[in-house]
Enzyme design. Structure first.
Site, mmCIF file in Angstrom:
data_model
loop_
_atom_site.group_PDB
_atom_site.id
_atom_site.type_symbol
_atom_site.label_atom_id
_atom_site.label_comp_id
_atom_site.label_asym_id
_atom_site.label_seq_id
_atom_site.Cartn_x
_atom_site.Cartn_y
_atom_site.Cartn_z
ATOM 1 N N CYS A 184 -10.878 -10.441 -3.975
ATOM 2 C CA CYS A 184 -9.596 -9.996 -3.434
ATOM 3 C C CYS A 184 -9.151 -11.002 -2.392
ATOM 4 O O CYS A 184 -9.907 -11.881 -1.999
ATOM 5 C CB CYS A 184 -9.712 -8.603 -2.819
ATOM 6 S SG CYS A 184 -8.085 -7.822 -2.581
ATOM 7 N N SER A 215 -15.199 3.570 3.329
ATOM 8 C CA SER A 215 -15.521 3.568 4.757
ATOM 9 C C SER A 215 -15.122 4.857 5.485
ATOM 10 O O SER A 215 -15.904 5.393 6.271
ATOM 11 C CB SER A 215 -14.851 2.368 5.416
ATOM 12 O OG SER A 215 -13.458 2.363 5.155
ATOM 13 N N LYS A 258 -7.457 2.334 -7.882
ATOM 14 C CA LYS A 258 -7.626 2.243 -6.439
ATOM 15 C C LYS A 258 -6.386 2.849 -5.824
ATOM 16 O O LYS A 258 -5.278 2.335 -5.982
ATOM 17 C CB LYS A 258 -7.777 0.789 -6.040
ATOM 18 C CG LYS A 258 -7.938 0.604 -4.563
ATOM 19 C CD LYS A 258 -8.324 -0.819 -4.280
ATOM 20 C CE LYS A 258 -8.440 -1.075 -2.811
ATOM 21 N NZ LYS A 258 -8.717 -2.488 -2.565
ATOM 22 N N ARG A 293 -10.733 -1.798 7.063
ATOM 23 C CA ARG A 293 -9.759 -2.819 7.446
ATOM 24 C C ARG A 293 -10.063 -3.374 8.829
ATOM 25 O O ARG A 293 -9.824 -4.545 9.101
ATOM 26 C CB ARG A 293 -8.341 -2.258 7.360
ATOM 27 C CG ARG A 293 -7.963 -2.065 5.905
ATOM 28 C CD ARG A 293 -6.609 -1.436 5.707
ATOM 29 N NE ARG A 293 -6.434 -1.120 4.305
ATOM 30 C CZ ARG A 293 -5.424 -0.418 3.819
ATOM 31 N NH1 ARG A 293 -4.505 0.050 4.638
ATOM 32 N NH2 ARG A 293 -5.348 -0.172 2.536
ATOM 33 N N GLU A 334 -4.287 3.182 -16.196
ATOM 34 C CA GLU A 334 -4.881 2.008 -15.525
ATOM 35 C C GLU A 334 -6.256 1.686 -16.124
ATOM 36 O O GLU A 334 -6.590 0.533 -16.360
ATOM 37 C CB GLU A 334 -5.024 2.270 -14.017
ATOM 38 C CG GLU A 334 -3.703 2.387 -13.269
ATOM 39 C CD GLU A 334 -3.035 1.039 -13.023
ATOM 40 O OE1 GLU A 334 -3.626 0.003 -13.360
ATOM 41 O OE2 GLU A 334 -1.903 1.038 -12.500
ATOM 42 N N CYS A 353 -3.060 -8.260 -0.598
ATOM 43 C CA CYS A 353 -4.082 -8.595 -1.598
ATOM 44 C C CYS A 353 -3.586 -9.605 -2.625
ATOM 45 O O CYS A 353 -3.971 -9.549 -3.793
ATOM 46 C CB CYS A 353 -4.546 -7.322 -2.308
ATOM 47 S SG CYS A 353 -5.203 -6.095 -1.178
ATOM 48 N N TYR A 402 -22.029 3.044 1.684
ATOM 49 C CA TYR A 402 -22.693 2.609 2.923
ATOM 50 C C TYR A 402 -23.927 3.472 3.182
ATOM 51 O O TYR A 402 -24.712 3.171 4.068
ATOM 52 C CB TYR A 402 -21.698 2.687 4.093
ATOM 53 C CG TYR A 402 -20.440 1.904 3.786
ATOM 54 C CD1 TYR A 402 -20.445 0.519 3.860
ATOM 55 C CD2 TYR A 402 -19.275 2.538 3.349
ATOM 56 C CE1 TYR A 402 -19.314 -0.225 3.519
ATOM 57 C CE2 TYR A 402 -18.148 1.818 3.005
ATOM 58 C CZ TYR A 402 -18.172 0.439 3.090
ATOM 59 O OH TYR A 402 -17.065 -0.297 2.732
ATOM 60 N N LYS A 433 -11.727 4.693 -6.855
ATOM 61 C CA LYS A 433 -11.864 4.531 -5.410
ATOM 62 C C LYS A 433 -10.676 5.138 -4.708
ATOM 63 O O LYS A 433 -9.553 4.895 -5.147
ATOM 64 C CB LYS A 433 -11.967 3.037 -5.121
ATOM 65 C CG LYS A 433 -11.864 2.596 -3.684
ATOM 66 C CD LYS A 433 -12.107 1.120 -3.680
ATOM 67 C CE LYS A 433 -11.927 0.471 -2.380
ATOM 68 N NZ LYS A 433 -12.254 -0.953 -2.461
HETATM 69 C C1 PBG Z 1 -9.648 -4.755 -0.532
HETATM 70 C C2 PBG Z 1 -10.649 -3.712 -0.273
HETATM 71 C C3 PBG Z 1 -10.508 -2.585 0.543
HETATM 72 C C4 PBG Z 1 -11.703 -1.897 0.452
HETATM 73 C C5 PBG Z 1 -12.543 -2.621 -0.380
HETATM 74 N N1 PBG Z 1 -11.861 -3.727 -0.842
HETATM 75 C C6 PBG Z 1 -9.452 -2.175 1.465
HETATM 76 C C7 PBG Z 1 -8.053 -2.024 1.104
HETATM 77 O O1 PBG Z 1 -7.623 -1.981 -0.035
HETATM 78 O O2 PBG Z 1 -7.302 -1.929 2.078
HETATM 79 C C8 PBG Z 1 -12.020 -0.633 1.153
HETATM 80 C C9 PBG Z 1 -13.443 -0.242 1.156
HETATM 81 C C10 PBG Z 1 -13.773 0.785 2.165
HETATM 82 O O3 PBG Z 1 -12.899 1.424 2.767
HETATM 83 O O4 PBG Z 1 -14.965 1.016 2.356
HETATM 84 N N2 PBG Z 1 -10.242 -5.989 -0.739
#
Ligand code: PBG
Length: 324
Positions: A117, A272, A193, A203, A231, A127, A310, A246
């Site tokens: 990404c 996260s 996503k 972030r 998708e 992105c 995590y 996700k």
């Molecule tokens: C984008 C990306 C994101 C996450 C993983 N890859 C963030 C976004 O789309 O803003 C989020 C993962 C997480 O929240 O643990 N490269």
């Protein structure tokens, strides 16, 4: 009177026999964050017990991961500097490229999945490549994503994992990898996503918040579930090997429908915000640690074959000591 399953008479052993899902160490993918510099192992303020590692310190982290029996990691890089085309993401000596080589040197058995990404690498935090209107230029972006994926494969990545939501990127990446001889590098695609608020702690961890606007015109609208299937169909047809949904917890209905609709392995990313939410609840004695198990089981029950989380190290400890 029908006493179904005679729950009252069951012992723990009996209950275990009847379980429909279990957690195995092979279910887990552990996200790992690599930063520039030396001698750094720094807790990420927004993600308790998760760390930024400099490349020289990876030796300790990979050892600890291997000792726990974890086999799969997902690698994120925070570059030295950013620009509007995210050059740091595809250069040969980029942070991820160097980290992959190092990890493969330390333990070639660990399967390294790289996040493909641009948001950590672009000065605007989006992105992809932007057009004059400040919106993502889809077709330009996918050619850059292919460059990134190829540079990861060249560094020794085992699986590439596009986490943008650009159209046709799986096809473009597949074609690029194949043309360069990387026919055996699978693509694990973030098929669905959602534009979710649950990414916020990430972030901060990756310094990747968009400087203007949001990601709603390329990530999926969380009001929709049938669109998620479309998708997934696209990614499957374009050549994806594993499909990701996700986030996980608020989206288990989507995981379930992926399970029912697709015969590819299904992964879910327990992101996260979901992690931090539970960890904070436990830290503040609002809930007890058992909820970690309960929520991970919910992901399996919904149909996830793979859980990116995590909690992987925590889970590995429990599995290793036969508590789970
Ligand atoms: C984008 C990306 C994101 C996450 C993983 N890859 C963030 C976004 O789309 O803003 C989020 C993962 C997480 O929240 O643990 N490269």
């Amino acid at each position: 009177m029908l006493y179904r399953m005679r729950r009252l008479r069951q012992s723990e052993n009996l209950r275990q026999l009847r379980r429909e899902v279990r957690l195995n160490i092979e279910d887990f993918v552990y996200p790992l964050f690599v930063v520039p510099g030396k001698n750094i192992k720094r807790e990420i303020p927004s993600l308790k017990d998760q760390f930024h590692h400099s490349i020289d310190m990876l030796i300790y982290e990979i050892e600890s991961i291997s000792n726990l029996g974890i086999k799969y990691i997902m690698l994120f890089g925070i570059p030295e500097s950013k620009d509007d085309i995210g050059s740091g993401s595809f250069i040969e000596d980029g942070i991820v490229q160097r980290a992959v080589k190092k990890i493969k040197e330390i333990n070639p058995e660990i399967v390294v999945i790289t996040d493909v990404c641009m948001c950590e690498y672009t000065s605007h935090g989006h992105c992809g490549i932007l057009n004059q209107n400040g919106l993502i230029d889809n077709d330009k972006t996918i050619s850059y994503l292919s460059k990134i994926a190829l540079s990861h494969a060249e560094s020794g990545a085992d699986i590439v994992c596009p986490s943008d939501m650009s159209d046709n990127r799986v096809y473009h990446i597949r074609k690029t990898l194949d043309a360069n001889g990387y026919i055996n590098v699978p693509i694990m695609a973030h098929s669905t996503k959602f534009a979710s608020g649950f990414y916020e702690p990430f972030r901060d961890a990756c310094d990747s918040a968009p400087s203007h606007g949001d990601r709603k015109n390329y990530q999926m609208d969380f009001h929709n579930s049938r669109e998620a299937i479309i998708e997934g169909e696209h990614d499957l047809i374009e050549g994806a090997d594993i499909l990701i949904v996700k986030p996980a917890l608020a989206y288990l209905d989507i995981v379930k429908s992926y399970r029912d609709n697709f015969n590819l392995p299904i992964a879910t990313y327990n992101v996260s915000g979901e992690y931090q939410m539970l960890v904070k609840a436990v830290e503040n004695n609002i809930l007890s640690e058992n909820i970690y198990y309960e929520t991970l089981i919910a992901m399996k029950r919904a149909g996830a074959d793979i859980i990116i989380t995590y909690f992987s190290k925590y889970a590995a400890e429990k599995i290793k000591s036969k508590i789970w």
